[in-house]
Design a protein around this motif. Structure first.
Motif, short mmCIF file in Angstrom:
data_model
loop_
_atom_site.label_atom_id
_atom_site.label_comp_id
_atom_site.label_asym_id
_atom_site.label_seq_id
_atom_site.Cartn_x
_atom_site.Cartn_y
_atom_site.Cartn_z
N SER A 123 40.85 58.28 36.83
CA SER A 123 40.46 59.69 36.95
C SER A 123 39.14 59.96 36.23
CB SER A 123 41.56 60.60 36.39
OG SER A 123 42.75 60.47 37.13
N THR B 74 44.58 66.75 49.01
CA THR B 74 45.02 65.92 47.89
C THR B 74 46.53 65.69 47.93
OG1 THR B 74 43.22 66.77 46.51
CG2 THR B 74 45.04 65.70 45.38
N ALA C 182 48.71 62.08 48.50
CA ALA C 182 49.81 61.53 47.70
C ALA C 182 51.00 61.16 48.57
CB ALA C 182 50.22 62.54 46.63
N ILE D 216 45.24 59.15 42.49
CA ILE D 216 46.16 60.04 43.20
C ILE D 216 47.43 59.30 43.59
CG2 ILE D 216 46.51 61.34 45.34
CD1 ILE D 216 44.88 62.84 43.30
N ALA E 137 49.65 61.94 41.17
CA ALA E 137 48.91 63.05 41.78
C ALA E 137 49.00 64.32 40.96
CB ALA E 137 49.42 63.31 43.20
N ALA F 103 45.12 65.10 39.84
CA ALA F 103 44.42 66.07 40.70
C ALA F 103 43.72 67.16 39.89
CB ALA F 103 45.39 66.69 41.71
#
Length: 299
Positions: free
Chosen positions: A6, A177, A181, A245, A249, A253
């Motif tokens: 991330s 998003t 997932a 993700i 997630a 996110a």
């Protein structure tokens, strides 16, 4: 590992945001289409290298299965450029930047992904920081416009479009998003990423023919240089994003959504843009939230 991935996405996507702005001069009315074209071409080249040299599995079935996600992601990116150029709105809108919260909420409800209490607190802190900085940025832009005595048509400020656009962007991006997932539970991350990049590349080829043969658009390499840097950053960020993700997630996110804050830092370093104490405070809150998430990564 999702936390490190991330952070990599945050770094490169904030760079992509920065270079996109550098490569989108106001006088170039086709800059948003050019940007999408360059991103798609770079992604297509990366996808090909993954298939040929890394042995990533890619089939027609994978392409079709991932198509809804690709459509949502590309649509949100296009909406971002359209909003910036034609509607006097940008993804710095507070509502736009809460798309990570939408994805996290959907993942929590439907995928039963949970967070430890400290992680939840950290995410709320990050989301508040994103909203605060976006609000401050919008306030600054309005003040600068007033100072320059630029007139913005009322329909861009008070109309249904001005209200609806950021909400629509937030839903599209957040839903993309969330679906990512869901799909990644059935498709390997590398194969899904290749499917997305080839879909984007197909759009890029269409845009190339449209710009060159229909609009007769002229290209200037010195002007387009930042677009290629933005495209490379976008591609690297997307590559690590999809693994983050797939792993978590509900936490990654909203964390990755904070890349918009770090775009401001890029502008401060390279463009010498001044930041207010309130903006530094917002960035500090986000960094604190990120540190808490990192500390409780295994929670």
């Amino acid at each position: 590992m999702w936390f490190i991935l991330s952070l990599i996405s945050i770094f490169f996507w904030s760079g992509s945001d920065f270079f996109s702005k550098l490569g989108s001069p106001a006088k170039d009315k086709d800059s948003h289409l050019k940007m999408l074209m360059v991103v798609g071409l770079v992604m297509g080249a990366h996808a090909t290298s993954q298939v040929l040299f890394q042995g990533v599995s890619f089939t027609k079935e994978i392409l079709i299965a991932y198509l809804p996600v690709s459509f949502l992601y590309i649509s949100s990116m296009l909406l971002g450029y359209i909003g910036l150029r034609y509607i006097e709105l940008s993804v710095s809108s507070p509502i736009c930047n809460t798309s990570g919260a939408v994805a996290a909420l959907l993942s929590f409800i439907f995928l039963k992904q949970v967070l430890a209490l400290p992680q939840l607190f950290a995410i709320l802190l990050i989301l508040f920081a994103i909203y605060l900085l976006s609000y401050l940025q919008k306030k600054h832009e309005d003040a600068e416009r007033k100072k320059m005595q630029e007139k913005v048509e009322d329909k861009y400020v008070n109309s249904f479009i001005a209200i609806f656009f950021p909400i629509f962007y937030c839903i599209i991006d957040g839903l993309g998003t969330f679906l990512d997932a869901v799909v990644l539970e059935k498709i390997p991350e590398a194969s899904a990423n290749v499917a997305y990049e080839y879909t984007f590349c197909t759009l890029a080829v269409c845009l190339f023919f449209y710009l060159v043969f229909v609009k007769k658009t002229k290209f200037s390499l010195p002007t387009e240089g930042p677009k290629f840097l933005a495209a490379v950053c976008e591609t690297i960020g997307q590559f690590t994003y999809i693994y983050a993700i797939g792993a978590n997630a509900v936490a990654s996110a909203p964390l990755i959504s904070s890349y918009c804050l770090f775009s401001v830092i890029w502008a401060r370093i390279f463009l010498k843009e001044k930041l207010s104490k309130a903006q530094y405070f917002a960035i500090g809150l986000a960094v604190l939230g990120i540190l808490i998430l990192g500390f409780f990564e295994e929670g």
